[in-house]
Design a protein around this motif. Structure first.
Motif, PDB file in Angstrom:
ATOM      1  N   VAL A  18       5.053 -13.890   3.714  1.00 52.30           N
ATOM      2  CA  VAL A  18       4.304 -12.657   3.948  1.00 52.30           C
ATOM      3  C   VAL A  18       5.173 -11.497   3.492  1.00 52.30           C
ATOM      4  O   VAL A  18       6.276 -11.295   4.016  1.00 52.30           O
ATOM      5  N   SER A  19       4.694 -10.732   2.501  1.00 48.75           N
ATOM      6  CA  SER A  19       5.451  -9.611   1.930  1.00 48.75           C
ATOM      7  C   SER A  19       4.666  -8.325   2.135  1.00 48.75           C
ATOM      8  O   SER A  19       3.507  -8.225   1.726  1.00 48.75           O
ATOM      9  N   LEU A  20       5.306  -7.335   2.755  1.00 48.80           N
ATOM     10  CA  LEU A  20       4.621  -6.093   3.120  1.00 48.80           C
ATOM     11  C   LEU A  20       5.418  -4.876   2.666  1.00 48.80           C
ATOM     12  O   LEU A  20       6.648  -4.891   2.736  1.00 48.80           O
ATOM     13  N   THR A  21       4.715  -3.832   2.248  1.00 46.46           N
ATOM     14  CA  THR A  21       5.376  -2.556   1.991  1.00 46.46           C
ATOM     15  C   THR A  21       4.373  -1.409   2.078  1.00 46.46           C
ATOM     16  O   THR A  21       3.201  -1.564   1.727  1.00 46.46           O
ATOM     17  N   PHE A  22       4.858  -0.278   2.565  1.00 40.48           N
ATOM     18  CA  PHE A  22       4.084   0.958   2.621  1.00 40.48           C
ATOM     19  C   PHE A  22       4.503   1.942   1.518  1.00 40.48           C
ATOM     20  O   PHE A  22       4.011   3.059   1.489  1.00 40.48           O
ATOM     21  N   GLN A  23       5.420   1.541   0.658  1.00 37.12           N
ATOM     22  CA  GLN A  23       5.920   2.470  -0.355  1.00 37.12           C
ATOM     23  C   GLN A  23       5.782   1.924  -1.767  1.00 37.12           C
ATOM     24  O   GLN A  23       6.402   2.422  -2.703  1.00 37.12           O
ATOM     25  N   ALA A  24       4.941   0.917  -1.946  1.00 38.69           N
ATOM     26  CA  ALA A  24       4.654   0.377  -3.280  1.00 38.69           C
ATOM     27  C   ALA A  24       3.359  -0.414  -3.209  1.00 38.69           C
ATOM     28  O   ALA A  24       3.130  -1.151  -2.257  1.00 38.69           O
ATOM     29  N   LYS A  25       2.535  -0.259  -4.217  1.00 34.98           N
ATOM     30  CA  LYS A  25       1.299  -1.029  -4.254  1.00 34.98           C
ATOM     31  C   LYS A  25       1.577  -2.435  -4.784  1.00 34.98           C
ATOM     32  O   LYS A  25       2.368  -2.616  -5.707  1.00 34.98           O
ATOM     33  N   MET A  26       0.933  -3.413  -4.167  1.00 32.17           N
ATOM     34  CA  MET A  26       0.956  -4.786  -4.662  1.00 32.17           C
ATOM     35  C   MET A  26      -0.476  -5.300  -4.642  1.00 32.17           C
ATOM     36  O   MET A  26      -1.264  -4.911  -3.764  1.00 32.17           O
ATOM     37  N   PRO A  27      -0.842  -6.150  -5.584  1.00 32.11           N
ATOM     38  CA  PRO A  27      -2.203  -6.697  -5.544  1.00 32.11           C
ATOM     39  C   PRO A  27      -2.395  -7.555  -4.304  1.00 32.11           C
ATOM     40  O   PRO A  27      -1.523  -8.355  -3.956  1.00 32.11           O
ATOM     41  N   LYS A  28      -3.535  -7.363  -3.645  1.00 26.27           N
ATOM     42  CA  LYS A  28      -3.849  -8.162  -2.444  1.00 26.27           C
ATOM     43  C   LYS A  28      -4.422  -9.502  -2.911  1.00 26.27           C
ATOM     44  O   LYS A  28      -5.610  -9.786  -2.750  1.00 26.27           O
ATOM     45  N   SER A  58       0.857  -1.191   0.000  1.00 23.76           N
ATOM     46  CA  SER A  58       0.000   0.000   0.000  1.00 23.76           C
ATOM     47  C   SER A  58       0.887   1.232   0.000  1.00 23.76           C
ATOM     48  O   SER A  58       1.756   1.363   0.870  1.00 23.76           O
ATOM     49  N   TYR A  59       0.694   2.114  -0.963  1.00 20.14           N
ATOM     50  CA  TYR A  59       1.534   3.309  -1.009  1.00 20.14           C
ATOM     51  C   TYR A  59       0.963   4.379  -0.079  1.00 20.14           C
ATOM     52  O   TYR A  59      -0.191   4.802  -0.215  1.00 20.14           O
ATOM     53  N   LYS A  60       1.773   4.812   0.858  1.00 20.82           N
ATOM     54  CA  LYS A  60       1.399   5.879   1.786  1.00 20.82           C
ATOM     55  C   LYS A  60       2.309   7.085   1.558  1.00 20.82           C
ATOM     56  O   LYS A  60       3.521   6.931   1.344  1.00 20.82           O
ATOM     57  N   ASP A  61       1.732   8.256   1.603  1.00 22.33           N
ATOM     58  CA  ASP A  61       2.509   9.488   1.471  1.00 22.33           C
ATOM     59  C   ASP A  61       3.622   9.479   2.514  1.00 22.33           C
ATOM     60  O   ASP A  61       3.343   9.375   3.715  1.00 22.33           O
ATOM     61  N   PRO A  62       4.889   9.561   2.098  1.00 20.22           N
ATOM     62  CA  PRO A  62       6.012   9.425   3.052  1.00 20.22           C
ATOM     63  C   PRO A  62       6.180  10.637   3.965  1.00 20.22           C
ATOM     64  O   PRO A  62       7.189  11.331   3.946  1.00 20.22           O
ATOM     65  N   ASP A  63       5.165  10.867   4.779  1.00 22.81           N
ATOM     66  CA  ASP A  63       5.166  11.983   5.726  1.00 22.81           C
ATOM     67  C   ASP A  63       5.454  11.426   7.123  1.00 22.81           C
ATOM     68  O   ASP A  63       4.636  10.679   7.672  1.00 22.81           O
ATOM     69  N   PRO A  64       6.600  11.769   7.704  1.00 22.87           N
ATOM     70  CA  PRO A  64       6.961  11.220   9.017  1.00 22.87           C
ATOM     71  C   PRO A  64       5.975  11.557  10.134  1.00 22.87           C
ATOM     72  O   PRO A  64       5.984  10.905  11.185  1.00 22.87           O
TER      73      PRO A  64
END
Length: 319
Positions: free
Chosen positions: A225-235, A154-160
């Motif tokens: 289990v593969s996770l990321t907040f900075q790239a979209k992947m199909p669920k 899931s791509y999230k705006d990289p705002d700390p």
């Protein structure tokens, strides 16, 4: 039979979804609480709730409320679960239900002592499709389970400063989207796995931004289990057996799965409706309170939190 009434603690985005989709057939949503009365009253007006409280303690003191839905940030879950149970309320808490297994175990012990229902609002454990797929597995048609793939990007705006990356709010991919992926894997595994390997890349704030994990149990069933907040992947979850494999698109709230047998034949399995995901949680919670359904989901929830603990321990040793 006394009609069960709900109260909401925490009025962020997920609470709005809960209230907007709440089906009043089996129980009633009647109250909400925030740290300010103004915010609670605004929420109550929006969803036609008769009661609004400017403190959580006031809501817990309302004898008409039987069930508390907890929708505060992750780090605050355990505190509010304990307070609600101490007040004699059943609890449905948003995922991840607690930060650690130790927190969850203390909450379970208190719920058992008070003879109250404690459950996590995990769609995968409540969607009708997953119960149908479990019955299919138990029938033996698929043969032994071999491997599971559970990606979630899931791509999230990289705002700390936002909650997804804020360590003070228990940010990071694992406790947000990761709970879905691990719950998906655990639902199909025939027994609890061990975290064989897990690697994590942190965001600038120190929370986990992406990770890959391998799970294995004593039956040699494997899961990744593969996770990321900075790239979209199909669920898209994949569950592979000796005789064929399942693919489940949009698996957190899935209502259909495709079955591909080794001989080339296929089947489409449909059950439930993804738009009713939250109401399946609500309906099952009511059934558990009324004694019509055993609280089996808590067994899986406990295993999932244990896996999350194992993953974080691996990361602490390698960072």
């Amino acid at each position: 039979m006394i009609e069960l009434q709900w109260g909401i603690v925490g009025l962020g985005g997920i609470a709005h979804s809960f209230a907007e989709n709440f089906d009043q057939t089996t129980s009633k949503l009647t109250a909400c609480a925030s740290r300010t009365l103004e915010k609670a009253e605004e929420f109550a007006r929006q969803y036609n709730l008769p009661k609004a409280y400017g403190s959580y303690d006031e809501l817990l003191a309302d004898d008409d409320i039987s069930i508390i839905y907890i929708a505060v940030p992750n780090r605050q879950h355990h505190q509010h679960i304990i307070q609600a149970l101490e007040a004699g309320k059943h609890v449905l808490c948003e995922k991840a239900i607690t930060m650690t297994l130790a927190e969850l175990q203390s909450a379970i012990e208190l719920a058992e002592q008070k003879q109250l229902i404690l459950a996590e609002a995990m769609t995968i454990f409540n969607m009708p499709l997953y119960h149908e797929l479990h019955a299919l597995m138990d029938s033996g048609r698929l043969g032994d389970l071999k491997m599971i793939q559970a990606p979630f990007g899931s791509y999230k705006d990289p705002d700390p400063t936002n909650r997804f990356f804020n360590p003070e709010l228990a940010g990071g991919a694992l406790l947000d989207i990761g709970t879905y992926a691990v719950s998906f894997a655990r639902w199909f595994l025939s027994e609890q796995p061990e975290v064989i390997a897990s690697t994590m890349i942190p965001f600038s704030t120190g929370v986990d931004e992406q990770s890959v994990t391998i799970l294995r149990n004593e039956k040699n069933e494997l899961a990744t289990v593969s996770l990321t907040f900075q790239a979209k992947m199909p669920k898209k979850g994949i569950v592979a057996f000796e005789n064929g494999y399942l693919t489940i698109d949009e698996y957190p709230r899935a209502d259909k799965a495709e079955l591909f047998f080794n001989d080339g034949t296929t089947e489409l399995i449909e059950s439930g409706f993804s738009g009713n995901a939250m109401n399946y949680e609500i309906e099952n919670m009511v059934k558990m309170i009324q004694g019509e359904l055993p609280n089996k989901s808590l067994f899986f929830t406990k295993d999932v939190i244990d896996i999350l603990d194992q993953m974080q321990q691996k990361w602490q040793r390698t960072q």
